[in-house]
Design a protein around this motif. Structure first.
Motif, PDB file in Angstrom:
ATOM      1  N   MET A   1     -20.752 -63.557  26.254  1.00  0.00           N
ATOM      2  CA  MET A   1     -19.665 -63.197  25.357  1.00  0.00           C
ATOM      3  C   MET A   1     -20.136 -63.335  23.921  1.00  0.00           C
ATOM      4  N   VAL A   2     -19.817 -62.338  23.100  1.00  0.00           N
ATOM      5  CA  VAL A   2     -20.182 -62.340  21.696  1.00  0.00           C
ATOM      6  C   VAL A   2     -18.919 -62.489  20.878  1.00  0.00           C
ATOM      7  N   LEU A   3     -18.928 -63.437  19.969  1.00  0.00           N
ATOM      8  CA  LEU A   3     -17.755 -63.658  19.142  1.00  0.00           C
ATOM      9  C   LEU A   3     -17.504 -62.464  18.239  1.00  0.00           C
ATOM     10  N   PRO A   4     -16.243 -62.231  17.844  1.00  0.00           N
ATOM     11  CA  PRO A   4     -15.955 -61.100  16.983  1.00  0.00           C
ATOM     12  C   PRO A   4     -16.652 -61.253  15.646  1.00  0.00           C
ATOM     13  N   GLU A 116      -5.101 -59.808  18.050  1.00  0.00           N
ATOM     14  CA  GLU A 116      -5.058 -60.624  19.272  1.00  0.00           C
ATOM     15  C   GLU A 116      -6.456 -60.758  19.875  1.00  0.00           C
ATOM     16  N   CYS A 117      -7.206 -59.668  19.849  1.00  0.00           N
ATOM     17  CA  CYS A 117      -8.571 -59.725  20.389  1.00  0.00           C
ATOM     18  C   CYS A 117      -9.467 -60.603  19.521  1.00  0.00           C
ATOM     19  N   GLU A 121     -10.265 -65.342  22.938  1.00  0.00           N
ATOM     20  CA  GLU A 121     -11.366 -64.931  23.801  1.00  0.00           C
ATOM     21  C   GLU A 121     -10.838 -64.397  25.128  1.00  0.00           C
ATOM     22  N   GLU A 122      -9.764 -64.990  25.606  1.00  0.00           N
ATOM     23  CA  GLU A 122      -9.179 -64.534  26.870  1.00  0.00           C
ATOM     24  C   GLU A 122      -8.685 -63.096  26.755  1.00  0.00           C
ATOM     25  N   LEU A 128     -11.548 -55.818  26.726  1.00  0.00           N
ATOM     26  CA  LEU A 128     -12.832 -55.174  26.479  1.00  0.00           C
ATOM     27  C   LEU A 128     -13.760 -55.193  27.690  1.00  0.00           C
ATOM     28  N   SER A 129     -13.557 -56.136  28.603  1.00  0.00           N
ATOM     29  CA  SER A 129     -14.449 -56.191  29.767  1.00  0.00           C
ATOM     30  C   SER A 129     -14.192 -55.042  30.735  1.00  0.00           C
ATOM     31  N   ARG A 130     -13.089 -54.346  30.575  1.00  0.00           N
ATOM     32  CA  ARG A 130     -12.737 -53.269  31.496  1.00  0.00           C
ATOM     33  C   ARG A 130     -13.106 -51.881  30.972  1.00  0.00           C
ATOM     34  N   GLY A 131     -13.722 -51.842  29.807  1.00  0.00           N
ATOM     35  CA  GLY A 131     -14.180 -50.557  29.281  1.00  0.00           C
ATOM     36  C   GLY A 131     -13.311 -50.038  28.154  1.00  0.00           C
ATOM     37  N   SER A 132     -13.887 -49.110  27.377  1.00  0.00           N
ATOM     38  CA  SER A 132     -13.183 -48.559  26.221  1.00  0.00           C
ATOM     39  C   SER A 132     -11.957 -47.750  26.635  1.00  0.00           C
TER      40      SER A 132
END
Length: 318
Positions: A1-4, A116-117, A121-122, A128-132
């Motif tokens: 995971m990469v922080l924003p 919110e993003c 992190e949740e 984002l883990s489900r795709g654009s």
């Protein structure tokens, strides 16, 4: 995971980024030429698409390329002064490893979701883990959910106008014209968007890591309800417009009838007493001091008036 993270020029370009895994969401509020130049440098977007993203007069559309989709959407912004919604444009570039959204500042829903993003992190993982394609679906879902209060507002306005249409003391034509114009604008936004979503479902599959069939089924259900509601509102407005025209014509004709009756009653009085008092010297007139002729003429006037009223009543004019 990469922080924003934010690009070093993000403040100048109104550009924000958030990343999770291999997907980066780039959000640009109030896009400028400098922002599209930044996108041209970092992404292989077609120059015409970047130009269209700055335009405010584009139609809703999807442009498909081997590595990305370019989509133009529209949404409504309510103007309090004119009490009519206006159409605003926002656009998105959807690829395997990126989602780029460009929108006016009025579109707070994208800003809220992006925040919110950034903060959770949740939430980043969930979206984002489900795709654009899934992130874009979430944006559309929130936009449609936010539209139902607009429909409630239109329904409330229709209810208020209904009382004015059938009221003897209130005018409804101006309010009807405002609401009718607003509904037309809403239809111009939502009906092309429904067509766009139908086409978008299949084209987003290659940019989504989960099956969106069920999600889009729910999205289209909401969209169909919105369009159906707008159709019903338009029909109601047209009925109210016709009813207001008929009732206004009736009230105007009634006023004309009243004036006609008053003229019909006043005319014999003017004619008879004009001849009696001013224009002719009649036997038994005022100069001779005899009231019999006066009362006779008065009786004649009342007979004429009665006959006129009887005629109007028989013809249902009064």
């Amino acid at each position: 995971m990469v922080l924003p993270n934010k690009h070093s020029e993000g403040k100048q370009l109104n550009l924000k980024t958030v990343t999770y895994g291999d997907l980066t969401w780039v959000d640009i509020a109030e896009p400028t030429k400098e922002a599209t130049n930044y996108l041209a440098e970092h992404y292989n977007f077609h120059p015409m698409d970047l130009e269209d993203s700055l335009s405010t007069r584009q139609l809703s559309k999807i442009e498909e390329y081997p590595k990305y989709l370019f989509i133009i959407f529209h949404f409504q912004v309510y103007e309090k002064i004119t009490r009519v919604s206006t159409r605003k444009q926002w656009s998105a570039f959807v690829g395997d490893t990126f989602l780029v959204t460009l929108h006016p500042v009025e579109l707070k829903i994208i800003d809220d979701m992006f925040r919110e993003c950034e903060l959770s992190e949740e939430t980043r993982q969930e979206y984002l883990s489900r795709g654009s394609g899934y992130v874009l679906y979430q944006i559309m879902d929130r936009l449609l959910d936010s539209y139902f209060p607009v429909l409630d507002k239109i329904a409330s306005a229709l209810s208020n106008i209904e009382d004015n249409v059938f009221s003897e003391e209130l005018e409804a034509a101006h309010e009807l014209s405002i609401l009718r114009r607003d509904i037309i604008t809403q239809r111009e936004i939502m009906f092309p968007t429904r067509t766009l979503l139908i086409e978008l479902e299949n084209k987003l599959k290659r940019f989504t890591k989960i099956d969106l069939t069920v999600y889009y089924s729910d999205l289209m259900d909401h969209m169909n309800k919105i369009c159906q509601s707008l159709d019903e509102d338009r029909e109601v407005v047209e009925v109210f417009k016709d009813a207001d025209f008929i009732l206004s014509s009736y009230r105007a004709n009634r006023g004309i009838r009243i004036i006609s009756v008053m003229l019909a009653i006043g005319l014999p009085i003017l004619v008879v007493f004009g001849l009696y008092g001013m224009y002719s010297i009649l036997h038994g007139g005022i100069s001779e001091g005899s009231p019999q002729i006066f009362f006779l003429l008065l009786a004649i006037v009342f007979v004429i008036i009665g006959a006129i009223l009887y005629f109007f009543r028989r013809r249902h004019l009064i």
